[in-house]
Motif scaffolding. Structure first.
Motif, PDB file in Angstrom:
ATOM      1  N   TYR A 143      35.385 -12.242  -7.167  1.00  0.00           N
ATOM      2  CA  TYR A 143      35.445 -13.686  -7.357  1.00  0.00           C
ATOM      3  C   TYR A 143      34.763 -14.416  -6.199  1.00  0.00           C
ATOM      4  N   ALA A 144      34.966 -13.918  -4.977  1.00  0.00           N
ATOM      5  CA  ALA A 144      34.337 -14.552  -3.816  1.00  0.00           C
ATOM      6  C   ALA A 144      32.813 -14.456  -3.906  1.00  0.00           C
ATOM      7  N   ALA A 145      32.308 -13.291  -4.331  1.00  0.00           N
ATOM      8  CA  ALA A 145      30.856 -13.123  -4.460  1.00  0.00           C
ATOM      9  C   ALA A 145      30.275 -14.048  -5.519  1.00  0.00           C
ATOM     10  N   LEU A 146      31.019 -14.287  -6.587  1.00  0.00           N
ATOM     11  CA  LEU A 146      30.538 -15.179  -7.640  1.00  0.00           C
ATOM     12  C   LEU A 146      30.438 -16.621  -7.143  1.00  0.00           C
ATOM     13  N   TYR A 147      31.173 -16.946  -6.084  1.00  0.00           N
ATOM     14  CA  TYR A 147      31.024 -18.257  -5.456  1.00  0.00           C
ATOM     15  C   TYR A 147      29.879 -18.259  -4.434  1.00  0.00           C
ATOM     16  N   PHE A 148      29.772 -17.163  -3.676  1.00  0.00           N
ATOM     17  CA  PHE A 148      28.822 -17.139  -2.574  1.00  0.00           C
ATOM     18  C   PHE A 148      27.375 -17.001  -3.049  1.00  0.00           C
ATOM     19  N   PHE A 149      27.125 -16.232  -4.089  1.00  0.00           N
ATOM     20  CA  PHE A 149      25.751 -16.023  -4.528  1.00  0.00           C
ATOM     21  C   PHE A 149      25.071 -17.322  -4.951  1.00  0.00           C
ATOM     22  N   PRO A 150      25.709 -18.187  -5.735  1.00  0.00           N
ATOM     23  CA  PRO A 150      25.056 -19.475  -6.031  1.00  0.00           C
ATOM     24  C   PRO A 150      24.805 -20.322  -4.785  1.00  0.00           C
ATOM     25  N   ILE A 151      25.745 -20.295  -3.836  1.00  0.00           N
ATOM     26  CA  ILE A 151      25.558 -21.064  -2.605  1.00  0.00           C
ATOM     27  C   ILE A 151      24.368 -20.527  -1.812  1.00  0.00           C
ATOM     28  N   LEU A 152      24.284 -19.202  -1.695  1.00  0.00           N
ATOM     29  CA  LEU A 152      23.164 -18.607  -0.973  1.00  0.00           C
ATOM     30  C   LEU A 152      21.838 -18.874  -1.672  1.00  0.00           C
ATOM     31  N   THR A 153      21.858 -18.879  -3.005  1.00  0.00           N
ATOM     32  CA  THR A 153      20.644 -19.163  -3.762  1.00  0.00           C
ATOM     33  C   THR A 153      20.146 -20.580  -3.508  1.00  0.00           C
ATOM     34  N   VAL A 154      21.063 -21.539  -3.502  1.00  0.00           N
ATOM     35  CA  VAL A 154      20.683 -22.923  -3.227  1.00  0.00           C
ATOM     36  C   VAL A 154      20.169 -23.068  -1.794  1.00  0.00           C
ATOM     37  N   GLN A 156      18.632 -20.800  -0.020  1.00  0.00           N
ATOM     38  CA  GLN A 156      17.289 -20.241   0.031  1.00  0.00           C
ATOM     39  C   GLN A 156      16.277 -21.162  -0.642  1.00  0.00           C
ATOM     40  N   ALA A 157      16.674 -21.765  -1.759  1.00  0.00           N
ATOM     41  CA  ALA A 157      15.756 -22.649  -2.479  1.00  0.00           C
ATOM     42  C   ALA A 157      15.420 -23.892  -1.668  1.00  0.00           C
ATOM     43  N   VAL A 158      16.409 -24.425  -0.961  1.00  0.00           N
ATOM     44  CA  VAL A 158      16.206 -25.673  -0.221  1.00  0.00           C
ATOM     45  C   VAL A 158      15.714 -25.411   1.201  1.00  0.00           C
ATOM     46  N   GLY A 159      16.308 -24.447   1.856  1.00  0.00           N
ATOM     47  CA  GLY A 159      16.001 -24.235   3.274  1.00  0.00           C
ATOM     48  C   GLY A 159      15.377 -22.907   3.594  1.00  0.00           C
ATOM     49  N   GLY A 160      14.634 -22.307   2.646  1.00  0.00           N
ATOM     50  CA  GLY A 160      14.026 -20.997   2.891  1.00  0.00           C
ATOM     51  C   GLY A 160      13.093 -20.998   4.086  1.00  0.00           C
ATOM     52  N   GLY A 161      12.252 -22.025   4.191  1.00  0.00           N
ATOM     53  CA  GLY A 161      11.327 -22.104   5.318  1.00  0.00           C
ATOM     54  C   GLY A 161      12.031 -22.297   6.641  1.00  0.00           C
ATOM     55  N   LEU A 162      13.049 -23.154   6.649  1.00  0.00           N
ATOM     56  CA  LEU A 162      13.810 -23.381   7.875  1.00  0.00           C
ATOM     57  C   LEU A 162      14.528 -22.114   8.322  1.00  0.00           C
ATOM     58  N   LEU A 163      15.106 -21.384   7.347  1.00  0.00           N
ATOM     59  CA  LEU A 163      15.780 -20.136   7.682  1.00  0.00           C
ATOM     60  C   LEU A 163      14.804 -19.091   8.212  1.00  0.00           C
ATOM     61  N   TYR A 164      13.574 -19.092   7.677  1.00  0.00           N
ATOM     62  CA  TYR A 164      12.558 -18.126   8.114  1.00  0.00           C
ATOM     63  C   TYR A 164      12.264 -18.294   9.603  1.00  0.00           C
ATOM     64  N   TYR A 165      12.164 -19.543  10.049  1.00  0.00           N
ATOM     65  CA  TYR A 165      11.829 -19.790  11.447  1.00  0.00           C
ATOM     66  C   TYR A 165      13.056 -19.757  12.355  1.00  0.00           C
TER      67      TYR A 165
END
Length: 261
Positions: A143-154, A156-165
């Motif tokens: 159940y926790a993973a089903l919450y975390f995966f959408p959050i992590l996906t968002v 990455q979609a919004v801050g992928g470049g920022l996270l890369y640096y």
């Protein structure tokens, strides 16, 4: 009189046996819960590792454990959708592609494989291994993973470049903060408190690995011989905490404040 004493002794023996059995049962339950949690962590690690390997195998070039990607030059390379051309300043032509391929989309592929492997493997393994947990507790990790995966996906979609640096610095800061919080919560004030339990040493070495990984990530490829000696600083935060913990003990601060120092 003798018969009464025997009855009393027999009753005391039964009570002692019941207390011993109760304590043994409680210890067994704790051991089962700890073992179940450990197996769930191992299962999650296996799923993530397999997802990473499969993601690399299906990426270009297919069938090998490395990727061929475009070079990242600037932060805007991660957000090409914001730079679609407008020839007449009226109509926007949506023709941009992923300039950092596959660094942006490969994360989504990895999350997808993690989710698929979790749904296929976790219920079977958890049902077989976590026999000491209740049905609700047994599937809490899913159940926790089903919450975390959408959050992590968002993220990455919004801050992928920022996270890369920023990810090396994020890792360094998180490793320092979590290590300090853990040592404070565990009331570790000297080396003896740290060495008395193997679990604490495992947590310490895990944080050291994260810290070393962050330093290596920041290091310059063309000047590794100058940057790698910084790895000698990995134990410094833990040693600094152990040497200064006695000066920041709350009881000592309160007593000194009460004495007017």
């Amino acid at each position: 009189m003798v018969l009464g004493e025997k009855e009393v002794r027999g009753g005391d023996t039964q009570i002692t046996d019941m207390v011993y059995s109760h304590n043994l049962l409680e210890k067994t339950k704790v051991y089962i819960v700890i073992s179940s949690a450990l197996f769930q962590h191992i299962t999650a690690l296996f799923e993530c590792s397999m997802a990473a390997i499969i993601t690399l195998l299906v990426s270009d070039p297919v069938g090998v454990l490395y990727i061929r990607s475009c070079r990242v030059l600037m932060l805007s390379d991660w957000y090409t959708m914001l730079y679609n051309p407008s020839p007449d300043y009226v109509t926007t032509v949506h023709c941009t592609h992923e300039a950092v391929y596959p660094l942006y989309t490969i994360v989504f592929i990895y999350y997808a494989f993690c989710l698929v492997l979790m749904m296929l493997l976790r219920p079977l393994l958890v049902k077989k291994i976590a026999c000491g947990l209740g049905k609700s507790d047994r599937f809490k990790s899913i159940y926790a993973a089903l919450y975390f995966f959408p959050i992590l996906t968002v993220l990455q979609a919004v801050g992928g470049g920022l996270l890369y640096y920023a990810f090396p610095y994020i890792i360094l800061v998180l490793s320092l903060v979590t290590l300090a919080v853990y040592m404070s919560a565990s009331e570790i004030e000297n080396c003896y408190d740290l060495l008395v339990r193997k679990k604490r040493l495992i947590v310490l070495f895990s944080h050291w690995l994260l810290h070393a990984y962050g330093i290596i990530s920041i290091s310059r490829v063309d000047k590794l011989e100058q940057d790698l000696p910084l790895l000698a600083l990995v134990p410094t935060p833990a040693l600094f905490y152990l040497f200064t913990a006695k000066f920041t003990e709350p009881s000592r601060i309160l007593s000194e404040g009460a004495n007017g120092h």
